[in-house]
Design an enzyme around this catalytic site. Structure first.
Site, PDB file in Angstrom:
ATOM      1  N   GLU A 186       0.885  -1.177   0.000  1.00  0.00           N
ATOM      2  CA  GLU A 186       0.000   0.000   0.000  1.00  0.00           C
ATOM      3  C   GLU A 186       0.916   1.218   0.000  1.00  0.00           C
ATOM      4  O   GLU A 186       1.564   1.520   1.009  1.00  0.00           O
ATOM      5  CB  GLU A 186      -0.896  -0.010   1.246  1.00  0.00           C
ATOM      6  CG  GLU A 186      -1.792  -1.231   1.364  1.00  0.00           C
ATOM      7  CD  GLU A 186      -2.894  -1.284   0.311  1.00  0.00           C
ATOM      8  OE1 GLU A 186      -3.090  -0.290  -0.408  1.00  0.00           O
ATOM      9  OE2 GLU A 186      -3.533  -2.333   0.193  1.00  0.00           O
ATOM     10  N   CYS A 230      -1.652   9.317   2.513  1.00  0.00           N
ATOM     11  CA  CYS A 230      -1.473   8.768   1.162  1.00  0.00           C
ATOM     12  C   CYS A 230      -2.580   9.222   0.223  1.00  0.00           C
ATOM     13  O   CYS A 230      -2.362   9.374  -0.970  1.00  0.00           O
ATOM     14  CB  CYS A 230      -1.425   7.248   1.237  1.00  0.00           C
ATOM     15  SG  CYS A 230      -2.862   6.550   2.084  1.00  0.00           S
TER      16      CYS A 230
HETATM   17  P1  NAD Z   1       8.612   4.998   4.246  1.00  0.00           P
HETATM   18  O1  NAD Z   1       8.506   4.120   3.053  1.00  0.00           O
HETATM   19  O2  NAD Z   1       9.820   5.803   4.416  1.00  0.00           O
HETATM   20  O3  NAD Z   1       8.452   4.121   5.576  1.00  0.00           O
HETATM   21  C1  NAD Z   1       7.380   3.234   5.774  1.00  0.00           C
HETATM   22  C2  NAD Z   1       7.873   2.056   6.603  1.00  0.00           C
HETATM   23  O4  NAD Z   1       8.798   1.289   5.829  1.00  0.00           O
HETATM   24  C3  NAD Z   1       8.620   2.458   7.871  1.00  0.00           C
HETATM   25  O5  NAD Z   1       8.291   1.534   8.891  1.00  0.00           O
HETATM   26  C4  NAD Z   1      10.068   2.325   7.455  1.00  0.00           C
HETATM   27  O6  NAD Z   1      10.929   2.123   8.548  1.00  0.00           O
HETATM   28  C5  NAD Z   1      10.007   1.113   6.543  1.00  0.00           C
HETATM   29  N1  NAD Z   1      11.069   1.010   5.533  1.00  0.00           N
HETATM   30  C6  NAD Z   1      11.717   2.016   4.890  1.00  0.00           C
HETATM   31  N2  NAD Z   1      12.594   1.498   3.993  1.00  0.00           N
HETATM   32  C7  NAD Z   1      12.470   0.142   4.059  1.00  0.00           C
HETATM   33  C8  NAD Z   1      13.106  -0.953   3.376  1.00  0.00           C
HETATM   34  N3  NAD Z   1      14.040  -0.749   2.461  1.00  0.00           N
HETATM   35  N4  NAD Z   1      12.728  -2.217   3.706  1.00  0.00           N
HETATM   36  C9  NAD Z   1      11.774  -2.444   4.618  1.00  0.00           C
HETATM   37  N5  NAD Z   1      11.161  -1.442   5.323  1.00  0.00           N
HETATM   38  C10 NAD Z   1      11.498  -0.166   5.032  1.00  0.00           C
HETATM   39  O7  NAD Z   1       7.286   5.880   4.190  1.00  0.00           O
HETATM   40  P2  NAD Z   1       6.873   7.070   5.174  1.00  0.00           P
HETATM   41  O8  NAD Z   1       7.656   8.264   4.800  1.00  0.00           O
HETATM   42  O9  NAD Z   1       6.875   6.635   6.570  1.00  0.00           O
HETATM   43  O10 NAD Z   1       5.335   7.251   4.794  1.00  0.00           O
HETATM   44  C11 NAD Z   1       4.925   8.079   3.801  1.00  0.00           C
HETATM   45  C12 NAD Z   1       4.605   7.290   2.550  1.00  0.00           C
HETATM   46  O11 NAD Z   1       3.703   6.232   2.824  1.00  0.00           O
HETATM   47  C13 NAD Z   1       3.907   8.163   1.528  1.00  0.00           C
HETATM   48  O12 NAD Z   1       4.421   7.879   0.271  1.00  0.00           O
HETATM   49  C14 NAD Z   1       2.449   7.737   1.651  1.00  0.00           C
HETATM   50  O13 NAD Z   1       1.686   8.007   0.514  1.00  0.00           O
HETATM   51  C15 NAD Z   1       2.579   6.281   1.940  1.00  0.00           C
HETATM   52  N6  NAD Z   1       1.381   5.768   2.593  1.00  0.00           N
HETATM   53  C16 NAD Z   1       0.559   4.903   1.906  1.00  0.00           C
HETATM   54  C17 NAD Z   1      -0.622   4.444   2.483  1.00  0.00           C
HETATM   55  C18 NAD Z   1      -1.552   3.516   1.757  1.00  0.00           C
HETATM   56  O14 NAD Z   1      -2.370   2.875   2.403  1.00  0.00           O
HETATM   57  N7  NAD Z   1      -1.465   3.410   0.445  1.00  0.00           N
HETATM   58  C19 NAD Z   1      -0.952   4.865   3.784  1.00  0.00           C
HETATM   59  C20 NAD Z   1      -0.090   5.738   4.446  1.00  0.00           C
HETATM   60  C21 NAD Z   1       1.084   6.167   3.848  1.00  0.00           C
END
Ligand code: NAD
Length: 492
Positions: free
Chosen positions: A259, A293
């Site tokens: 997601e 998001c």
């Molecule tokens: P992010 O991708 O930086 O982090 C999300 C999670 O992934 C965190 O727990 C982080 O520690 C982990 N992570 C980061 N790199 C990783 C890797 N290489 N391997 C495994 N885990 C990893 O995102 P963010 O900045 O926290 O959140 C914002 C983003 O999330 C925006 O792009 C937003 O649109 C999206 N988002 C999507 C939804 C949805 O349901 N589609 C909901 C909320 C947020």
């Protein structure tokens, strides 16, 4: 640290400080990370971060615990989820307080998030008693069943923006359908998006080992994705990180549900009520400082009403109050950290350099970013394409319905879209042409009712959905079972 008495009672500082959760509260092998209140910059304590060794040990313990959990009568799993929901109701104020302080949520957003989290728990409590398969036609005397079985251990990786709900929307249905869970919350919201969940299930009496909450960053997430005891990853976060998780899950042959981000269009047709359009746009763009998001990333406004709408939006943006949500009534709180703030500021700057007009905001103090309006944004402008994740309205005029479709679809993302019009038939016809997973007629782009399937297409996700009817499909897998009275005498 100053915490209200009720919060201290629910989650005492001594319980979680420098700890992670494995069924009991433990010190980690790796360094601790400060829990920062973004509005004040104060440290509220520290959480232990998990390293790869901890992830491996938790995943193994979870796999062992899962076998017994699935064997329990279904009523027991349902009752435990109901009890967890009741505990969340009892500790509502404490949970809201954590969301306000650690994630910079306004009171209203935090209360909304806690309410839908409780709803997700109750909805999950209804899963174990549902029919779990089908009886298939077969040869005479042979019973042939297609039945859903738990996958095993689900790894949940969750983001900072709706930290409690976006973790719980996976944790609760995964447990309800008989799985164990290892949750890795974002380290920036490790308490409200992780340890609060651990505490609720602990108080409800979840058997030890079924839920592990291991705060950590990208490395911990990568370790979880490659662990052999993890059957599936449910990831919510950015498209960049999601791609890496998807690649690793593919290599290790795990199911992965992604997601991801969005650049969601709210289309205002020229027959829309202008005041309602303004209310919808304000909500879609500025709720939680635009860190959602589904936030409205493009406001497409039909040429005939464009200038009047823009004038109203600019006045509205300038009237919104930005400040510390823990100490006063505000419309917008802080952004989560300096990195997110700098990203928003950089896109605004690049947008202006590329010819957009900055009509409101664009400035910040600390992490408090002023509600911003960019107008005259063209398709070659970075603000047209980039997910900003900040309180920035990107306003774009269009001429015809076909033009709006073309602009809305000009993105790799495909999460949410919304159309405002007094002519529902016209709006629906337009909506049918949009490439998105979530479509709203006469509403804005930020919507989730928990019981709906939620998911995006393209760069917004890999086409799986979470929530409502999608949860059985998501967190279980088919098994074909046949039964005969006697084994056949095969001729070979
Ligand atoms: P992010 O991708 O930086 O982090 C999300 C999670 O992934 C965190 O727990 C982080 O520690 C982990 N992570 C980061 N790199 C990783 C890797 N290489 N391997 C495994 N885990 C990893 O995102 P963010 O900045 O926290 O959140 C914002 C983003 O999330 C925006 O792009 C937003 O649109 C999206 N988002 C999507 C939804 C949805 O349901 N589609 C909901 C909320 C947020």
């Amino acid at each position: 640290m100053s915490t209200p008495a009720s919060t201290a009672e629910f989650l005492p500082h001594t319980l979680w400080h420098q700890r992670l959760f494995t069924g009991s509260w433990q010190a980690g092998n790796a360094v601790s990370s400060a829990v920062i209140e973004p509005a004040s910059g104060l440290s509220l304590g520290e959480v232990a971060l998990a390293d790869a060794t901890q992830i491996a040990s938790s995943a193994q313990q979870a796999a062992e615990a899962q076998r017994g959990w699935y064997q329990l009568p279904y009523e027991e799993r349902a009752a435990l989820l109901r009890k967890t929901a009741q505990l969340a109701e009892t500790h509502f104020a404490s949970i809201v307080d954590w969301l306000v302080r650690e994630s910079g949520s306004t009171q209203a957003k935090a209360a909304f998030e806690t309410n839908i989290t409780i709803k997700a728990l109750y909805e999950s409590a209804a899963l174990p008693s549902r029919a779990q398969g089908e009886v298939l036609p077969s040869s005479a005397g042979r019973l042939s069943l297609a039945r859903r079985r738990p996958r095993g251990v689900i790894g949940v990786i969750s983001p900072f923006n709706f930290p409690l709900y976006l973790a719980m929307r996976a944790v609760a249905p995964a447990l309800a359908t008989g799985n164990a869970v290892v949750l890795k919350p974002d380290p920036r919201t490790a308490v409200c998006g992780g340890l609060v969940i651990a505490r609720l299930f602990e108080l409800a009496g979840l058997p030890k080992g079924l839920l592990h909450v291991l705060p950590g960053g990208a490395e911990a997430g990568a370790a979880l994705t490659s662990d052999r005891h993890i059957a599936m990853i449910q990831f919510t976060g950015s498209t960049g990180a999601g791609r890496k998780v998807g690649e690793a899950a593919g290599k290790h042959l795990k199911k992965v549900s992604l997601e991801l981000g969005g650049k969601n269009a709210l289309i205002v047709l020229d027959d829309a009520d202008l005041d309602l359009a303004l209310a919808n746009a304000t909500w879609g763009v500025y709720l939680h400082q635009g860190q959602i998001c589904m936030s409205t990333g493009r406001l497409l406004v039909q040429r005939g009403i464009y200038q009047r709408f823009l004038d109203k939006l600019v006045t509205k943006a300038r009237s919104l109050v930005v400040g510390d949500p823990a100490s006063s009534e505000v419309h917008l709180g802080p952004l989560i950290n300096a990195q997110q703030r700098d990203h928003a500021a950089q896109v605004v700057k690049a947008a202006v350099e590329a010819g957009a007009s900055l009509d409101a905001g664009g400035t910040y103090e600390g992490l408090f970013f002023q509600p911003t309006v960019l107008s005259g944004v063209t398709r070659d402008n970075p603000a047209f394409h980039e997910e900003i994740f900040g309180p920035v309205a990107v306003v774009i005029p269009f001429d015809t319905d076909e033009h709006a479709i073309e602009l809305a679809n000009d993105t790799d993302y495909g999460l949410s879209a919304a159309i405002l019009s007094q002519n529902v038939g016209r709006a629906l016809k337009l909506g049918e042409q949009l490439r998105v997973g979530l479509l709203h007629i006469n509403d804005q782009t930020v919507n989730d009712e928990v019981i709906n399937p939620f998911g995006g297409v393209g760069a917004s996700g890999n086409g799986t959905s979470i929530g409502g009817p999608a949860n059985w499909e998501e967190f279980t897998q088919w098994q074909w079972l046949t039964v005969k009275g006697d084994a056949p005498a095969y001729p070979l």
